[in-house]
Design a protein around this motif. Structure first.
Motif, short mmCIF file in Angstrom:
data_model
loop_
_atom_site.label_atom_id
_atom_site.label_comp_id
_atom_site.label_asym_id
_atom_site.label_seq_id
_atom_site.Cartn_x
_atom_site.Cartn_y
_atom_site.Cartn_z
N LYS A 102 0.79 -1.26 -0.17
CA LYS A 102 0.25 0.00 0.28
C LYS A 102 0.81 1.15 0.01
O LYS A 102 0.38 2.31 -0.43
CB LYS A 102 -0.93 -0.26 1.13
CG LYS A 102 -1.78 -1.10 1.26
CD LYS A 102 -2.95 -1.23 2.36
CE LYS A 102 -3.59 -2.29 2.71
NZ LYS A 102 -4.57 -2.36 3.70
N ILE A 103 2.21 1.29 0.42
CA ILE A 103 2.91 2.46 0.62
C ILE A 103 3.25 2.75 -0.77
O ILE A 103 3.78 1.79 -1.72
CB ILE A 103 4.09 2.08 1.41
CG1 ILE A 103 4.02 2.08 2.95
CG2 ILE A 103 5.21 3.49 1.44
CD1 ILE A 103 4.98 1.67 3.68
N ALA A 104 3.16 4.04 -1.33
CA ALA A 104 3.23 4.27 -2.76
C ALA A 104 4.16 5.60 -2.65
O ALA A 104 4.02 6.57 -2.27
CB ALA A 104 2.16 4.61 -3.30
N PHE A 105 5.43 5.43 -3.34
CA PHE A 105 6.37 6.37 -3.42
C PHE A 105 6.13 7.33 -4.60
O PHE A 105 5.98 6.88 -5.78
CB PHE A 105 7.88 6.03 -3.73
CG PHE A 105 8.21 5.24 -2.28
CD1 PHE A 105 7.95 5.67 -0.79
CD2 PHE A 105 8.73 3.75 -2.65
CE1 PHE A 105 8.24 4.91 0.41
CE2 PHE A 105 9.24 3.04 -1.35
CZ PHE A 105 8.92 3.62 -0.03
N ASP A 106 5.79 8.68 -4.30
CA ASP A 106 5.30 9.83 -5.07
C ASP A 106 6.15 9.95 -6.36
O ASP A 106 7.47 10.14 -6.16
CB ASP A 106 5.16 10.88 -4.49
CG ASP A 106 4.78 11.97 -5.37
OD1 ASP A 106 3.87 12.08 -6.20
OD2 ASP A 106 5.47 13.11 -5.26
N ARG A 107 5.91 10.02 -7.57
CA ARG A 107 6.52 10.39 -8.65
C ARG A 107 7.42 11.52 -8.64
O ARG A 107 8.44 11.65 -9.17
CB ARG A 107 5.47 10.20 -10.06
CG ARG A 107 6.20 10.67 -11.33
CD ARG A 107 5.35 10.68 -12.41
NE ARG A 107 5.77 11.16 -13.78
CZ ARG A 107 5.36 10.83 -14.85
NH1 ARG A 107 4.00 10.29 -15.08
NH2 ARG A 107 5.93 11.19 -16.04
N PHE A 108 6.91 12.73 -8.17
CA PHE A 108 7.56 13.91 -8.02
C PHE A 108 8.81 13.90 -7.33
O PHE A 108 9.83 14.26 -7.61
CB PHE A 108 6.57 14.91 -7.29
CG PHE A 108 7.21 16.09 -7.02
CD1 PHE A 108 7.43 17.10 -8.02
CD2 PHE A 108 7.73 16.54 -5.81
CE1 PHE A 108 7.93 18.49 -7.58
CE2 PHE A 108 8.22 17.58 -5.36
CZ PHE A 108 8.42 18.65 -6.31
N HIS A 109 8.83 13.08 -6.19
CA HIS A 109 9.81 12.88 -5.28
C HIS A 109 10.71 11.77 -5.73
O HIS A 109 12.03 12.21 -5.69
CB HIS A 109 9.32 12.50 -3.97
CG HIS A 109 8.40 13.41 -3.08
ND1 HIS A 109 7.24 13.70 -2.88
CD2 HIS A 109 9.12 14.73 -2.39
CE1 HIS A 109 7.02 14.42 -2.00
NE2 HIS A 109 7.92 15.25 -1.90
N VAL A 110 10.53 11.00 -6.52
CA VAL A 110 11.43 10.18 -7.17
C VAL A 110 12.13 10.81 -8.22
O VAL A 110 13.28 10.62 -8.44
CB VAL A 110 10.50 8.70 -7.93
CG1 VAL A 110 11.54 7.97 -8.69
CG2 VAL A 110 9.95 7.86 -6.82
N ALA A 111 11.46 11.70 -8.93
CA ALA A 111 11.87 12.51 -10.07
C ALA A 111 13.10 13.23 -9.45
O ALA A 111 14.03 13.76 -10.02
CB ALA A 111 10.99 13.20 -10.59
N LYS A 112 12.77 13.95 -8.40
CA LYS A 112 13.77 14.77 -7.39
C LYS A 112 15.02 14.09 -7.32
O LYS A 112 16.13 14.74 -7.26
CB LYS A 112 13.06 15.32 -6.42
CG LYS A 112 13.70 16.32 -5.68
CD LYS A 112 13.11 16.90 -4.40
CE LYS A 112 13.94 18.07 -3.71
NZ LYS A 112 13.25 18.66 -2.60
N TYR A 113 14.83 12.81 -6.76
CA TYR A 113 16.16 12.17 -6.50
C TYR A 113 17.02 12.00 -7.71
O TYR A 113 18.16 12.20 -7.72
CB TYR A 113 15.97 10.61 -5.67
CG TYR A 113 15.49 10.79 -4.53
CD1 TYR A 113 16.51 10.74 -3.53
CD2 TYR A 113 14.20 10.75 -3.95
CE1 TYR A 113 16.25 10.68 -2.11
CE2 TYR A 113 13.72 10.44 -2.86
CZ TYR A 113 14.75 10.79 -1.68
OH TYR A 113 14.42 10.62 -0.35
N ILE A 114 16.50 11.56 -8.83
CA ILE A 114 17.09 11.52 -10.03
C ILE A 114 17.45 12.82 -10.51
O ILE A 114 18.74 12.77 -10.97
CB ILE A 114 16.08 10.89 -11.08
CG1 ILE A 114 15.81 9.44 -10.57
CG2 ILE A 114 17.08 10.54 -12.45
CD1 ILE A 114 14.69 8.73 -11.43
N GLY A 115 16.61 13.91 -10.38
CA GLY A 115 17.30 15.09 -10.86
C GLY A 115 18.46 15.66 -10.01
O GLY A 115 19.22 16.30 -10.50
N ASN A 116 18.15 15.43 -8.85
CA ASN A 116 19.53 15.84 -7.91
C ASN A 116 20.54 15.29 -8.55
O ASN A 116 21.83 15.63 -8.45
CB ASN A 116 19.30 15.47 -6.49
CG ASN A 116 18.37 16.44 -5.92
OD1 ASN A 116 17.81 17.40 -6.18
ND2 ASN A 116 17.88 16.05 -4.64
#
Length: 285
Positions: A102-116
């Motif tokens: 049920k835990i879902a990691f948000d697309r925006f935050h995942v993209a932020k890790y990759i963008g960093n």
């Protein structure tokens, strides 16, 4: 005076709040003051209301919300969209049955890790180029990180020129862009295959910041796949965060976190705030 009225109104509203079954929730933190000073906000993405506010962003902060829920409410939760943040993950695993699905990691935050990771590659390469008297990457941070849909015509033209180069940053950017194509899947099996291809590329790219980002993604891929299959994101929480910031701006800040929390509940909690006598007057008017 106003703070006291608000406090009493929120107390009434919370006391009257009836048990409701909420299937999806969004979990996010927002800053109380500058520095690492946060509160945790749990919201209902369907109604656009705040469900709970806690101090800090610890395991106990999120656990305080789950502690207010009945066993029926906890079992009814279908998704918890959140950032990749250990204390939130741990708190949810402790309280919610079947949390791993049920835990879902948000697309925006995942993209932020990759963008960093892309930005770190840019910084390293820019330092190397400047030592050689070249300013190719100077001032290009947002060219590499901005979504192409939101780019100005000038930035798009600049990106077209840069991405054809042999720059390491261009390579990192291509890896980032590929990750953006992996959120459309409906099947967990196909989503897993797509992300494994991305991980293989990112881990073999010989760019340390991208490999670091890939390691984080690999360790939390289960929650990314949950987000894709469940079709949820933390977009509503980001919008709620913007509304909370407006509350803070209009009040010109708060002296303590409790008053901040009261203001959030008052304006965004969807609570029944009126005194009993006032309710009767409304009913007869």
């Amino acid at each position: 005076m106003i703070a006291n009225i608000m406090e009493r109104s929120v107390e009434r509203g919370l006391a009257r709040k009836k048990e409701e079954v909420v299937e999806p929730i969004c979990v996010d933190e927002t800053s109380f003051r500058r520095g690492h000073n946060y509160i945790t906000v749990v919201s209902n993405p369907v109604t656009g209301t705040v469900l709970h506010v806690s101090e800090d962003r610890t395991t106990e902060s999120l656990g305080a919300y789950y502690a207010t829920c009945s066993s029926t409410q906890l079992e009814s939760l279908k998704s918890m969209s959140m950032d990749i943040w250990g204390p939130y993950i741990q708190g949810t695993r402790i309280w919610v049955p079947g949390a791993a699905q049920k835990i879902a990691f948000d697309r925006f935050h995942v993209a932020k890790y990759i963008g960093n990771g892309v930005d770190e590659v840019r910084k390293i390469e820019n330092r190397e180029l400047r030592k050689q008297g070249m300013d190719t990457l100077t001032g290009t941070k947002y060219v590499w990180l901005t979504n192409r849909k939101h780019m100005s015509a000038w930035h798009k033209k600049q990106l077209q020129q840069l991405k054809k180069s042999t720059l390491k940053t261009s390579w990192a950017w291509a890896i980032k862009e590929f990750s953006q194509t992996l959120w459309h899947y409906k099947s967990r099996t196909w989503a897993l295959k797509g992300w494994k291809r991305w991980l293989s590329w990112a881990m073999r790219c010989r760019l340390a910041p991208m490999k670091k980002a890939a390691k984080t993604i690999k360790n939390h891929l289960w929650g990314i796949l949950n987000a894709i299959v469940l079709g949820v994101s933390n977009g509503p929480a980001e919008r709620m965060n913007s509304r909370i910031k407006m509350v803070k701006v209009r009040a010109r800040g708060f002296r303590n976190k409790q008053r901040f929390a009261n203001a959030i509940y008052f304006y965004l909690g969807g609570l029944d705030l009126y005194p009993v006598g006032f309710q009767k007057q409304l009913a007869h008017s």
